[in-house]
Structures are given as structure tokens and as C-alpha cells.
Design an enzyme around this catalytic site. Structure first.
Site, PDB file in Angstrom:
ATOM      1  NE  ARG A 131      -1.990   1.735   3.542  1.00  0.00           N
ATOM      2  CZ  ARG A 131      -1.957   1.864   4.830  1.00  0.00           C
ATOM      3  NH1 ARG A 131      -2.579   0.839   5.410  1.00  0.00           N
ATOM      4  NH2 ARG A 131      -1.206   2.790   5.569  1.00  0.00           N
ATOM      5  CG  HIS A 140      -6.712   2.586   5.686  1.00  0.00           C
ATOM      6  ND1 HIS A 140      -6.798   1.291   5.057  1.00  0.00           N
ATOM      7  CD2 HIS A 140      -7.897   2.901   6.049  1.00  0.00           C
ATOM      8  CE1 HIS A 140      -8.132   1.077   5.033  1.00  0.00           C
ATOM      9  NE2 HIS A 140      -8.889   1.880   5.643  1.00  0.00           N
ATOM     10  CE1 TYR A 166       0.377   2.834   9.193  1.00  0.00           C
ATOM     11  CE2 TYR A 166      -1.052   4.485  10.254  1.00  0.00           C
ATOM     12  CZ  TYR A 166      -0.661   3.760   8.965  1.00  0.00           C
ATOM     13  OH  TYR A 166      -1.747   3.604   7.917  1.00  0.00           O
TER      14      TYR A 166
HETATM   15  C1  LIG Z   1     -15.217  -5.992  10.281  1.00  0.00           C
HETATM   16  C2  LIG Z   1     -14.529  -4.474   9.955  1.00  0.00           C
HETATM   17  N1  LIG Z   1     -13.547  -4.371  10.936  1.00  0.00           N
HETATM   18  C3  LIG Z   1     -13.155  -3.226  11.161  1.00  0.00           C
HETATM   19  C4  LIG Z   1     -13.022  -2.328   9.880  1.00  0.00           C
HETATM   20  C5  LIG Z   1     -12.326  -0.808   9.824  1.00  0.00           C
HETATM   21  N2  LIG Z   1     -11.481  -1.113   8.822  1.00  0.00           N
HETATM   22  C6  LIG Z   1     -11.498  -0.781   7.309  1.00  0.00           C
HETATM   23  S1  LIG Z   1     -10.181  -1.023   6.437  1.00  0.00           S
HETATM   24  C7  LIG Z   1      -9.349  -1.843   7.661  1.00  0.00           C
HETATM   25  C8  LIG Z   1      -8.109  -2.519   7.514  1.00  0.00           C
HETATM   26  C9  LIG Z   1      -7.976  -3.257   6.225  1.00  0.00           C
HETATM   27  O1  LIG Z   1      -6.905  -4.055   6.062  1.00  0.00           O
HETATM   28  P1  LIG Z   1      -6.706  -4.955   4.911  1.00  0.00           P
HETATM   29  O2  LIG Z   1      -7.790  -6.330   4.795  1.00  0.00           O
HETATM   30  O3  LIG Z   1      -5.127  -5.464   4.717  1.00  0.00           O
HETATM   31  O4  LIG Z   1      -7.006  -4.209   3.555  1.00  0.00           O
HETATM   32  P2  LIG Z   1      -6.211  -2.879   3.068  1.00  0.00           P
HETATM   33  O5  LIG Z   1      -6.991  -1.676   3.590  1.00  0.00           O
HETATM   34  O6  LIG Z   1      -5.015  -3.247   3.316  1.00  0.00           O
HETATM   35  O7  LIG Z   1      -6.678  -2.893   1.587  1.00  0.00           O
HETATM   36  C10 LIG Z   1     -10.012  -1.790   8.884  1.00  0.00           C
HETATM   37  C11 LIG Z   1      -9.490  -2.505  10.056  1.00  0.00           C
HETATM   38  C12 LIG Z   1     -13.950  -2.696   8.846  1.00  0.00           C
HETATM   39  N3  LIG Z   1     -14.297  -1.934   7.734  1.00  0.00           N
HETATM   40  N4  LIG Z   1     -14.620  -4.057   9.013  1.00  0.00           N
END
Ligand SMILES: Cc1ncc(C[n+]2csc(CCOP(=O)(O)OP(=O)(O)O)c2C)c(N)n1
Ligand SMILES: Cc1ncc(C[n+]2csc(CCOP(=O)(O)OP(=O)(O)O)c2C)c(N)n1
Ligand SMILES: [Mg+2]
Ligand SMILES: [Mg+2]
Lengths: 321, 368, 368, 321
Positions: B258, B262, B271
Site C-alpha cells: 500500500r 490507508h 506508524y
Molecule cells: C469488520 C470490520 N472491522 C473493521 C473495519 C475498519 N477497517 C477498515 S479497512 C481496515 C483494514 C483493512 O486491512 P486489509 O484487509 O489489509 O485491507 P487494505 O486496507 O490493506 O487493502 C479496517 C480495520 C472494517 N471496515 N470492517
């Protein structure tokens, strides 16, 4: 036919009618479900249209949502309503919201059937009535039959509905309730309540297994000179407000009876509707006779569940100012 | 086995002959165009967010090869159950740019009627299923849709995505398990971009790789260089073909990064080590692919500017149109809860529409 | 690797010297006694259910080696987060027989105060955490308790159980993942008894084994003959020792068989081939262990009758006492919702206690 | 101090007080939470007592239950309340029932903190108020602060409580609300409501971010000659019935204001309580001003959330017979 038999009948009727309909869940295949609701279905329709799943409610509902979105008509069985929570996210965040969040591009016509309620010595985790969670979730419909004919007619309507339906089957009366059920095509629309018995002094609203308890309580009340009108809404969402308000306006009194914990329940909702829309007709407090605000017990189940004496007591309350 | 990482395009743009999938020049150019467009779109949208024109945005910066490459072997009739970091798929499949841009603005042209935050597209036109915020829910849905297609005898293939964080979700476990048990035609892409917001993937699981998780479900698991679009394509082509032939599901881990924060609400510098970021910049998937095309003689500066200029123009036009559109009408709030509104919804709608006086203006800013 | 199945006691009771854990004679006899007691208890309880004396029962028939053997290396201060098919652990750890039997009757002596169906024990006295019906929930809890012990610096080890069906649950995925990420001192036992009610384990997952699922979490996964108590003990002893030394969690799959129906409400003959059942009868874990003891010269008929007679006597006494006890008092319905009842609970209690007239008697039979 | 700052303050205060207290969740460590509620906590207390988790709400709450059962004091953060559902089974089947189902042998003292409610342009999945699900679940306590001082005092009480507490933080006013917060030890007991302002003509009940909306509406109503009493229950479970009933008996009118979908909500419960226990004092219908019975929208959020004009309209309703 028993209420249970009517459920099976409805499933078979719609599976014959519409080859998009599939039935699945834990033990619904060869075993025919732990209550027997899917008995004979795999034999008639094959393993493609009636199949057992791994032990994952999350998977059962998640895959059902995907199926519905893609265009077939899944009917998912959750073995006991108490075990639906691993799938809660898929139900409230996905099935319920698919149509809305996609602006109507994707929809989720599916039925979640599940035995619910107490009265079978199932204790803590085989007895709960958690309709309130689903009634509070826009996008879901919530249906509870109290007779065999309604079970068939409402289930057929639910399967044909274009939106996700929670079809809650009062397991206590699965086999004890028996009644006439029309052969073949039999449709009872969602959103239309039923006047179980007419009366003039107090309106009692109840659904599922509580309807027959209320009938006995009404007999009891009749002995004490009170004429009770009993209403079974049949579907909680959509809710037939009119049938309730009309009755309350006539009787001036209202008592809601349900198995779920008393507080923050669908019974509370009905009381609130009455307090909002018919208050000037009321001649006494709106009584709620529910389960207690405790988890569901085992040994003391008979005290936990509303019974005739508690319903009679509730009715009496509506006569006290 | 599952830890081996397939790479085809080397740093300098060379590709091993025996591994090169030998896409036609036209196809290669189309793919490159889509990658560049995706990055331009991401940049422009983040700018719009910074300017306050839209409320939120989330980029796929650095992951263009991973999601565009995986989507490439899919046919038009195939379906996607995306996560939120695959915007290039929409461009690859020729979605209407207005549909994309209107969604950012949540205006009355938005296919989702302004119900969701930016980047939660729903595009029935390209079989791109409505995106959900809750992580992972699409995975079991894709498995189910694939089961349905199998039951119906359709030869549709389904592709679904999640991040490294998504592998920890309930639906990852359920979705992969069901897909494998029913041998459903579904390809699961884990875009391992090393981070789930501020949580590194090493804190997400102790598994030696995300692909290794396939063994828990008895399906093939493959690990591929997610910044190498040919490698991603090759692996996913195999998976899609296998799925279509009745060979069941596959888990593909694309190892990528990434490159941005985020989302528009996040600041990765708080971080994340700048060095790590730097080292991944060297592996930029677009740069790598460009070198490959250049070596092949099908890329030059002109081609680049043509892509950039024409797309920027299209995008600007779409943005202009989107800005000019109003919010959805108040009454639409009550549509699509059900096919038919309930009595209660009609009453609530009529009450709202009957109100006088100023509407609330107290809505704040989105923090994430 | 994870598909290899460790066996120590052969059919005829011989045990390979290099694998035999060499438990003392006294220990071997204690273990054997527990296995026999467990089976007697299961039989007796099912009879009580058939007679209508208790409402429900669920046996561990055929799985005595699997759960007693795994529990054996645990210390008194260690904790269990059981599923519902490990009754022998209570006997092994010296639980009060009255506590067990009172639970079946849900009487006023039941530690759970009659709140749960039979076999959902809660026995703080032996660190045996309250059993839940929802499948799998104990798995992430055990991981959490183990994390807590690690944080506190306690050297407690945690052992938790599920069936082959339980491996599909959300909590299996979450529990194993968290335990591995935090290297928590937790041992996960999957008792693969081939069936989840009527669903065979081949329909539960396409994974080559349940032990193989450990790879998804980066923890050791071991597969062991679950009807061979020495093999189970040996494997679990290693896992428990490793956990205690800070080596993190282990997944152990005990390959065994549910020799009875799922529960008193189920009839396995409706969906299960009699031949399969027959073949597993040949591998009865108690019979196998008995032969081993006999070969060692520490088992004879006398020993057997002593175990049976004394335990049957104790059990009968406990049942007699349990039958004589009343249901919990009505007022107890409202206890333990919170440490202190709310105003609403007090009001509801007072209303109930104030009622006159006959209580309901409409409660039906439990079907599963 | 902001409400958000008060949350951080409470966490630090109790972590200093009691070394059994640990804090965890997604992004709560180095990042300090997506809203910053745990900022500085990992730095002060170390990675053992404040740590990031894998992305699994099921795992977060499941492990928290195990920790609580074993004897430490977990405070689990769920990043947005909308994402709590993967953990729903652990909350309603496990945390809520542990004490009851084990006859008090095992208990589950833990806090689930989560930002909740709308008003930040979070749309469909970053805005919901689902307190009703938890209020309907015996065994859980449900707390919602509306001021910084209450946030600190109620959170400290929640951490010290011997039962599981859902601590819902109205994210809309995280930073916009500022107020005096006592240093160090500051305890506000659960189950005691607060009279936000006194009045004589109508009782308005609201919690969280709706309290300030109601204050503005009350100002508006005052201009029209109506004196509004506002009550913030502060905890929904346990619920301070007395403060509500006393007020309604005084004013004769009742309007409940909340963000959640209107139907089958905690607002319905309050209306039902009033209809059950104070009906003879009512001089008008019990009004409910809630979110609509739709999923949460994005672009039209300002219409979905109760605002001053809708609250004023609700108050007016209580004056119509
Ligand atoms: C069930 C749930 N818990 C928490 C979140 C908040 N949240 C949004 S994105 C994210 C991180 C996702 O990481 P990843 O699966 O690695 O996807 P990336 O953003 O790196 O593409 C979190 C914790 C959410 N959207 N859904
Ligand atoms: C979440 C959940 N879903 C369904 C059930 C109903 N149920 C009880 S036992 C069981 C099968 C369990 O199989 P397995 O995990 O293999 O354990 P076994 O009974 O074989 O020991 C099912 C489906 C349940 N208790 N919980
Ligand atoms: Mg990621
Ligand atoms: Mg099993």
C-alpha cells in the site's frame, strides 16, 4: 396437518413451482433436519437443491446472500435461532442492506427459516426468541406463523418475496398444533394481521406459540366477565398497525404477550405504537407480558414463559388505572 | 510450496520467455492504459477530497498490477465481489466514468443513490457487486454466487478480493471452506499489501504466507509478486480456467504494498517506517510494466501523454458533470429498503417531506 | 506431515518401546479407571434420559481415550475450556460426582442453578469453564485466557476442545489465529469423530486433515490416533510442555469415532452406515488400553469388577441424592443476570412471586 | 477537555489504578486508535497492556471474554459500532450469559468501547446506532455518555463493574463537546440519569449526541412558550425509570429522541414504560423522534438524523390529543 408438516409442504410446493429455489443448512439433507422440516426434500429434489452444509452459520447465510444476489432463491435453515449469531453480520449488514446500499442494483430475495421460542425443555440455548434484533433492522421482513395454514401460506409468500425474510417457526407448536391446510398453492400475504377471536373489553396481541396461550387466558378472562379480542399480526415486519389500532380503539385496552425478554422488544414497539397513535382511546395502562429480562432458564422454564396466569394478570393490569 | 513467489518481469523489464503469457500488443497497451488511468483517477480523487469537494477517498496506489492483473482473465459475463481497493477493475471492464465519479459525490446520478461513502461502488453494468465496508463479507457471498452458478449450470466464474487484514475475518474462513467443499468456481485474491491500516501483516497472522492458508481448505494456494502484472495475470488465468472447467476454487496471494496512507483520513507516517516505503517505491508496478513494454517497443512518451491527457480530460469532464448534479431527492431516502415501502416508511416519508424550517447543518468530518 | 497418524498401542495391546510414554502402573490404572467410569456414567445417564428422569443426554462413547488422554498432561492449576463431549475430564480431575449428577437434573444443587440443559457443566472447582451450546465459542475464549495468563506471567496452560464440525466455526479461525499471533499457552484439541450430527467430516472440509489447518495459523499441527490413549497423551504432553515453556499453541487432531448417536434426540441409524460403525467398534479405545494393561500384568477381571461395582454404587447414590433435591427456587431465576439485580429485575421477580394460581405445565419434549 | 480526551483520561486513570486492565483492538497501539482515544496509552503502559489485534472482531471479543473469565480486565475497542457484528455471538451468547449460565461460577467483567452514531459523514457503515440489540440482551449493561465529565466518570464505573458493559461513545461530539472534567478519580454510577434541564410542559429523553440537539430544540420550544425538561438516562441498562416517570408525571408529556431506526428501539422501550406506568398522567401521545426505518444514508444524512426541527415537531405532537 401439523405446523411442521405445513412448513415441509410449503417448501415442496415452491420447489416444484420454481426451480431456482434451493434449501440448505446443517443436517437438512439425509436427516431431514433436526425437527424433520426438510424430510423427504433431498429425496425428491436431489442433492443439488437440498444439501447439508459445514457447521458455519456465517457460511450458510453468507453463501445464501451471494446466491440471492446472483439470482437463485436460497432458503437457509438455521438449526435453532439461538445459533444464528455467527451469521448476524451477514444478516444485518449484508442481506438487509443489499438493496438499499446498491440503490436497487442488487437485491437479496432469500428466506432464513429457523425454529424459535421456548417450551421444549431446551434451556438456555435452544429456546430464545430474538425477533426484536431483526425487527429493529430495516431491510428485513420478519414473519411468525401460529397455525399450520398460516405457516404454509406465509412461507410461500416469504419465498416469493423480493426481499430477505426471517421466517421464525414456533417449535413448541411444531407438532402440537394441527389444522386444515389447503393443498398446493396457498398464499397468505405478509403484512396482514389476523383477528384470532373478537372481543370488546381488551385487545391482546400475540404471535407464534403465545397465541394459543392467549386463547386459554381469554377463556379464563371470559369466566371473569371480560371479553378479549386476540390479534395475531403474523408478520412483525411489515407490521399491520391498522388491525391493532382499530381493535385498541374499540376495546380501549391493550396487552402484548411475547416470549422474548420484556425490555426493548417487539412488544415494546407495539406498546409504543399504541401510546403514539391511540392514547386518547386508552382506558388503562398498556400491559406487556414477556419473558423476564434474564437469559433463558432450563429448570424454571415454565415460570419464565408467559403462561395463562401471567397473561390473565396482564389483562387485569389493563383494567387498573 | 506456497511460499514460493512467482515473478515474471524483472527489475529492468526483462521477462523470462518460458513464463511470459504473451499477451497481444493491443492487450498489453490496454492493460497499461488502465493502470495509468487508475493511478490518475486515484490522484485526482484524493485531491478532490483534500479540496473538500468529496467527503472521503481511498487509493489503490501501488496495487494496480495486483487487481488489474487478476481481473484480466475474467470474461465479461463473469462476476466480481470486490473489496474497496480495486478501482482499476471498473476501468478495465469499461465502466461508465460518470458512474464512478457520481459515486464519489453521492449525487442523484450515483448508482447507489448516495447511500454509501465514496469508493463503495455498485456497478451492475459490469457485474461488479455493491461494495461493503465490513471487511470480508464479500468472500462468502462470492462462494455462494459461485455455488449458485454451479447449481444452475452456468459457466460463470467469480472473483473476490480481500486484504491481508481480511484473511482474519469470519467470512474468509467460511467463504473459502464452502467454496472448497462445493468445488465452486470462485477465485479468492488476497492482496497482501503488508498493512491493515496501522497493523502490519506480521501481526495479522503467524502463517508463513497468506497463500498457505489454502491448505486449511484443501484448495490450491499460490503466491505471486503482486507488483508484476504478468505474473499476477498468469496465476489468475490458471485459476480462472480451472474454476471454469469445474476444478474448484483457488486462493491467490498477491504480494504488494500500500504505497499511500490507508485512506484520506489516515497518515501512515505516524506508524510506518519511511525506509520501507522507499524500498517498495523501487518496485512500482506501473514502472516495471512500462519498462517491459518499452523493451518490447510498444511504449513511448507519446503513448504515455496520450493516455494521460485524454483520460485527464475525460475525468475532468465527468467531475464537472458530477459537481453540477444535485443530491438525491429527500423522498429517495425511503426507497429500496424493500421493493415496496411499508406503511411505516410511507408515513415517515410524508412526515419528513411535510416539515418546514431549516434542515440540520451540523454534520461533521469523517475521521477515517 | 500433518496427515501422519501417530499410534502407539497396537490392536493386540503391544506398544512400541521407543514411543511408550512409560506412565507408572498407578497412573495407568487411574487412567483406565477413569475411562471405564466415564463409559458407565454415559450409559447410566442415557438410561435416565430414556426413563424420562432427565431431559437430555449426550454421550462421549468411543471418545474416552481422546479426551481423557489429552487432559492427562494438564496440571491441577491448568484450565479447560471444554466442548460438550469430554465428561471424563471431570472424573479424571476428581470432580464431585454430585456436582455432575445434579447438573443433569438441574436441581438446586446444580452449580449452574438449573440454567442449562444436561451436560453443560460448570465446575470452577477443577478449572472447567462453563460449557456453551453454540459450537466453537470456547476456542477464542481459551486463546484469550491464555493471553491473559501470559500477560500476568502465570504459567497456566489452557486446553480447549471442539469437534470436526467445530473447525468450521468463526471462533476456530479467530481463536487459533489470536493464539498463534500472541504465542499464547493454549492447546487446541479437535476431536474428529467423523460426524457433526448427520454431516460427515468429508462434507465439513476439503482439507486433507484437521491438523493441516494449523498451517493457516503458523502453529504446529499434529494428528493422532484418538482411540489410543498413550498416543494421545504423548502428543498432548509435548504440546502442553511446549505451551508452558513459552513455545506457543498447538493444534492436535484426535482421529476417533462417535460410537453412539449424536445425542439422546438423535438416531444415527437414519443416516449412518452400520458397517462403518461396526468397523470402529473393533477399535474401541477402552478395549485397546485394557489389552495393553493386561499385557503389562496390571489388569485383571477383579480390577475391572472393582472399578465397575464401586463406581456404579457411587453413581447410584449420587443419583438418589440428586433426585431427592427440588428445583431451584423461583426467585433464583433473577439471580446472576448481573452481580446486582436491576430495578426491573426486582420488579419482575416480585410480580412472579406474587402470582397465584397453577403454573404452566405445557412444556414439551426436547427434540435434539 | 473534549469528550474524546475524557475517554483517554479514564482509560489511563484506571490502567494506573489497576494493573489487571488491558486495552486492545484494531489500531489502538502505535496509531492510538482511528479517533485517537488510545493515544499515548501504548507508550505509557507498554505493548503487553495496550496492543493491536488481527482484523477479527470475533477474536477481539472472544479473547476478551476468555481474559475476563480468567481474571484480568479487558477493555476491547471495536473500531466502529457498525463492525461489531462479527462478534455478536460472543457478546450476546457468551459475555452476556456467562454469569447466569454458570450459576455465578464464572463472570465476565469487561468493557466494549465503540464509537457510535452518525453526524460525521460516515454513511451507511460508519454511522449506525444499534444500542437496541444490546439493550434487549439480558446480562449486558449499556452506557452512553453525553458530556466529557460523564464520559470519564461512566467509563471508570464501567471498567470497575463486575459485568460486561457496552460503552458507546457518540463520535459526533468526540471533539465538538468540551467541558470540565475532574482530575484523577471521578466516578459516575451506572443507572442514574441526569436532568439536563428542568421544565414543566414536556419531558424529552435523549442520550449521546442527541442531548445537545434536544437542548437547541428546547430553546426553540421555549420561544414558543413551552418549557421542556430534558433527561439524559446516561445508562440505558440499567435504566433509571424513576427519573423518567417522575418527570413525565410532572409534565404530562413525553418525547423520546434517538438516532437509531425508530421501530423496535430503545426509544420504543421508554415509550412502553411510560405507557405502562404513567399513562394516567399523560396529556398527549408519547412521541418518538428517531432515525427512519431505513439503513443509514450518506448524502441525505442531515435528513436522516433527528435535528432541531424534527425534535420540535415531536414535542409539538405531545401537545396534540
Ligand atoms: C469488520 C470490520 N472491522 C473493521 C473495519 C475498519 N477497517 C477498515 S479497512 C481496515 C483494514 C483493512 O486491512 P486489509 O484487509 O489489509 O485491507 P487494505 O486496507 O490493506 O487493502 C479496517 C480495520 C472494517 N471496515 N470492517
Ligand atoms: C453455532 C451452532 N450451530 C449449530 C449447533 C447445533 N449443533 C449441535 S452439535 C452439532 C454438531 C457438532 O459436530 P462436531 O463439532 O463434530 O462435534 P461432535 O458433536 O461430533 O462432538 C450441531 C450442528 C450449535 N450447537 N451451535
Ligand atoms: Mg492490507
Ligand atoms: Mg464430530
Amino acid at each position: 396437518m401439523t405446523l411442521l408438516g405445513a412448513v415441509t409442504d410449503a417448501l415442496k410446493t415452491e420447489m416444484r413451482n420454481d426451480d431456482r429455489v434451493v434449501v440448505f443448512g446443517e443436517d437438512v439433507g439425509k436427516k431431514g433436519g433436526v425437527f424433520g422440516a426438510t424430510e423427504g426434500i433431498q429425496a425428491e429434489f436431489g442433492e443439488e437443491r437440498c444439501f447439508d452444509t459445514p457447521l458455519s452459520e456465517c457460511g450458510i447465510i453468507g453463501t445464501a446472500v451471494g446466491m440471492a444476489v446472483y439470482g437463485i432463491r436460497p432458503i437457509a435453515e438455521i438449526q435453532f435461532m439461538d445459533f444464528i449469531y455467527p451469521a448476524f453480520d451477514q444478516i444485518v449488514s449484508e442481506a438487509a442492506k443489499m438493496r438499499y446500499r446498491s440503490g436497487g442494483e442488487y437485491t437479496c430475495p432469500m428466506v432464513i427459516r429457523t425454529p424459535y421460542g421456548g417450551g421444549i425443555r431446551g434451556g438456555h440455548y435452544h429456546s430464545q426468541s430474538s425477533e426484536a434484533y431483526f425487527c429493529h433492522t430495516p431491510g428485513l421482513k420478519v414473519v411468525v406463523p401460529s397455525t399450520a395454514a398460516d405457516a404454509k401460506g406465509l412461507l410461500i409468500s416469504s419465498i416469493r418475496d423480493e426481499d430477505p425474510v426471517m421466517f421464525l417457526e414456533p417449535k413448541r407448536i411444531y407438532r402440537t398444533h394441527k389444522g386444515e391446510v389447503p393443498d398446493g398453492e396457498h398464499v397468505v400475504p405478509l403484512g396482514k394481521g389476523r383477528i384470532v377471536r373478537e372481543g370488546t373489553d381488551c385487545t391482546v396481541i400475540a404471535w407464534g406459540a403465545m397465541v394459543s396461550t392467549c386463547e386459554k387466558a381469554a377463556d379464563e378472562a371470559a369466566k371473569q366477565g371480560k371479553s378479549i379480542e386476540i390479534i395475531d399480526p403474523r408478520s412483525l415486519v411489515p407490521f399491520d398497525e391498522d388491525i391493532v389500532l382499530e381493535s385498541v380503539k374499540k376495546t380501549g385496552r391493550c396487552c402484548v404477550v411475547y416470549e422474548a425478554p420484556k425490555s426493548c422488544s417487539f412488544g415494546s414497539e407495539i406498546a409504543a405504537i399504541v401510546a403514539e397513535k391511540a392514547i386518547e382511546y386508552l382506558e388503562g395502562p398498556v400491559a406487556r407480558v414477556g419473558g423476564f429480562d434474564t437469559p433463558f432458564p432450563y429448570s424454571l422454564e415454565h415460570l419464565y414463559m408467559p403462561d395463562v396466569r401471567r397473561v390473565v394478570e396482564g389483562i387485569k393490569k389493563t383494567f387498573t388505572w | 510450496m506456497t511460499t514460493k513467489l512467482l515473478t515474471i518481469i524483472e527489475k529492468d523489464g526483462k521477462a523470462a520467455k518460458d513464463k511470459d503469457p504473451n499477451l497481444s500488443d493491443a492487450e498489453l497497451r490496454r492493460v497499461y492504459r488502465t493502470m495509468v488511468q487508475t493511478r490518475i483517477m486515484d490522484e485526482r480523487a484524493l485531491t478532490l477530497q483534500r479540496q473538500g469537494a468529496i467527503g472521503f477517498y481511498l487509493q489503490a496506489l501501488g496495487q494496480e498490477a495486483s487487481h488489474i492483473g487478476s481481473a484480466l482473465p475474467m470474461q465479461d459475463s463473469d462476476w466480481f465481489f470486490p473489496a474497496y481497493r480495486q478501482p482499476g477493475i471498473m476501468l478495465l471492464r469499461g465502466a461508465d466514468l460518470d458512474d464512478i465519479v457520481n459515486e464519489w459525490f453521492g449525487n442523484d446520478g450515483d448508482t447507489s443513490k448516495g447511500r454509501q461513502m465514496p469508493v463503495h461502488y455498485s456497478l451492475r453494468s459490469i457485474n461488479f457487486v455493491s461494495i461493503s465496508s465490513p471487511i470480508g463479507t464479500q468472500l462468502s457471498q462470492a462462494a455462494g454466487a459461485a455455488m449458485a452458478a454451479k447449481i444452475r449450470g452456468d459457466d460463470t466464474v467469480f472473483m473476490t478480493y480481500c486484504g491481508d487484514g481480511g484473511t482474519s475475518s469470519n467470512d474468509f474462513h467460511a467463504g473459502l471452506n464452502f467454496a472448497a467443499v462445493y468445488q465452486a468456481p470462485c477465485v479468492f485474491i488476497v492482496e497482501n499489501n503488508q498493512w491493515a491500516i496501522s497493523v502490519p501483516s506480521t501481526n495479522q497472522t503467524k502463517s508463513e504466507s497468506m497463500a498457505a492458508k489454502a491448505q486449511a481448505y484443501g484448495m490450491p494456494g499460490v503466491r505471486v509478486d503482486g507488483n508484476d502484472i504478468l505474473a499476477v495475470y498468469r496465476v489468475c488465468k490458471e485459476a480462472v480456467d480451472r474454476a471454469r472447467k469445474g476444478g474448484g476454487p483457488t486462493l491467490v496471494e498477491t504480494v504488494t504494498y500500500r504505497m499511500g496512507s490507508h485512506s484520506s483520513s489516515d497518515d501512515a507516517d505516524r506508524y510506518r517506517d519511511a525506509k520501507e516505503h522507499e524500498s517498495w517505491k523501487q518496485r512500482d508496478p506501473i514502472e516495471r510494466f512500462r519498462k517491459y513494454l518499452e523493451k518490447k517497443g510498444i511504449w513511448n512518451e507519446e503513448f504515455q501523454s496520450e493516455i494521460e491527457e485524454s483520460f485527464k480530460q475525460d475525468l475532468n469532464d465527468a467531475i464537472k458533470r458530477a459537481k453540477a448534479r444535485p443530491k438525491p431527492a429527500a423522498a429517495t431516502l425511503f426507497d429500496d429498503v424493500y421493493l415496496q415501502p411499508t406503511q411505516q416508511l410511507i408515513e415517515q416519508r410524508d412526515e419528513l417531506l411535510g416539515l418546514e424550517g431549516p434542515e440540520s447543518d451540523e454534520i461533521g468530518e469523517f475521521p477515517l
